[in-house]
Design an enzyme around this catalytic site. Structure first.
Site, short mmCIF file in Angstrom:
data_model
loop_
_atom_site.label_atom_id
_atom_site.label_comp_id
_atom_site.label_asym_id
_atom_site.label_seq_id
_atom_site.Cartn_x
_atom_site.Cartn_y
_atom_site.Cartn_z
N CYS A 86 42.62 40.47 51.46
CA CYS A 86 41.44 41.21 50.98
C CYS A 86 40.15 40.60 51.55
O CYS A 86 39.91 40.72 52.74
CB CYS A 86 41.45 41.30 49.45
SG CYS A 86 40.48 42.70 48.87
N HIS A 179 46.43 42.49 47.50
CA HIS A 179 46.60 41.16 46.88
C HIS A 179 48.09 40.87 46.65
O HIS A 179 48.58 41.07 45.53
CB HIS A 179 45.86 41.12 45.54
CG HIS A 179 44.37 41.01 45.67
ND1 HIS A 179 43.69 39.83 45.52
CD2 HIS A 179 43.44 41.95 45.96
CE1 HIS A 179 42.40 40.03 45.69
NE2 HIS A 179 42.22 41.32 45.97
N GLU A 181 49.50 38.19 46.12
CA GLU A 181 49.69 37.10 45.15
C GLU A 181 49.70 37.61 43.71
O GLU A 181 50.05 36.86 42.80
CB GLU A 181 48.59 36.03 45.35
CG GLU A 181 47.22 36.36 44.78
CD GLU A 181 46.41 37.37 45.61
OE1 GLU A 181 46.94 37.92 46.59
OE2 GLU A 181 45.24 37.63 45.22
N1 GLN Z 1 35.08 43.91 48.24
C1 GLN Z 1 35.28 42.52 48.54
C2 GLN Z 1 34.51 42.13 49.80
O1 GLN Z 1 33.96 42.96 50.44
C3 GLN Z 1 36.75 42.20 48.72
C4 GLN Z 1 37.46 42.42 47.43
C5 GLN Z 1 38.64 41.54 47.21
O2 GLN Z 1 38.84 40.52 47.88
N2 GLN Z 1 39.43 41.87 46.23
O3 GLN Z 1 34.45 40.99 50.14
#
Ligand code: GLN
Length: 214
Positions: A86, A179, A181
């Protein structure tokens, strides 16, 4: 001390902000040792690194200010395997689409779009087919997730949803928009740690060859 050559590699988790303890549990499940990486000095003894989800702008600003980002970049450029989930995927991208300037590790030939599924969609789950880890599809939790808009020739797309790549890898990096994890499916962590082991064994063999030839 580095665990190079060990079947239980030492994986650092960038612990600036975000989901750290869940990655620790997942990595332990697949036989790795873990430590939290907070300063540039913490980088020295690790065989691989996880950059967790969180807020990429916060991670970038905090780690950039302390010299940690530059230290990570140096090790990753030298071939240390890294898993970015992410916000971690955003941190590893060469380019953030439509983005201003935010501090990144960079180095992976991908263009990512932050909050790509719509800011109003805070989170959702989907079954994502990732042939590189086998069947069945992974149950994936997306939280204000990015997607990949474009990839360069060094990048292999491992999974997409609705035509948008969400898992990809190159020679040293694996990135996922979701995610892994947060579920108990360990296949992506296993794929990563297997890669770390393979590299550590290769480095050990090189070292043995050098010592043997002296
Ligand atoms: N929206 C976040 C970003 O732009 C990422 C979100 C996340 O890691 N769950 O950094």
């Amino acid at each position: 001390m580095s665990a190079t050559g060990s079947s239980r590699p030492q994986i650092g988790i960038l612990a600036v902000q975000g989901a750290v303890s869940e990655h620790e549990a997942a990595l332990a499940d697949v036989g790795a040792r873990t430590c939290r990486v907070r300063t540039a000095d913490d980088i020295a003894g690790i065989d691989g690194l996880v950059i967790p989800g969180g807020e990429s702008t916060t991670i970038g600003v905090v780690a950039g200010g302390s010299g940690l980002l530059a230290a990570v970049r140096e090790r990753v450029d030298a071939g240390m395997p890294v898993l970015g989930t992410c916000a971690g995927m955003i941190m590893l991208a060469d380019t953030v689409a439509g983005g201003g300037t935010q501090p990144l590790v960079g180095g992976m030939e991908i263009v990512v779009r932050r909050n790509a599924f719509g800011r109003q969609i805070h989170s959702f789950e989907a079954d994502v087919d990732v042939p590189a880890v086998g069947a069945p599809p992974m149950r994936a939790i997306f939280i204000r997730a990015p997607w990949i808009e474009d990839v360069g020739p060094s990048v292999e797309v491992l999974a997409s949803i609705a035509g948008h790549p969400v898992v990809a890898r190159d020679a040293t990096r694996i990135v996922a928009a979701f995610h892994p994890e947060l579920t108990d499916d360990r296949r992506l962590h296993r794929l990563f740690v297997d890669g770390v082991r393979a590299r550590a064994e290769g480095l050990q063999q090189e070292e043995d060859t050098v010592v043997g030839s002296q």
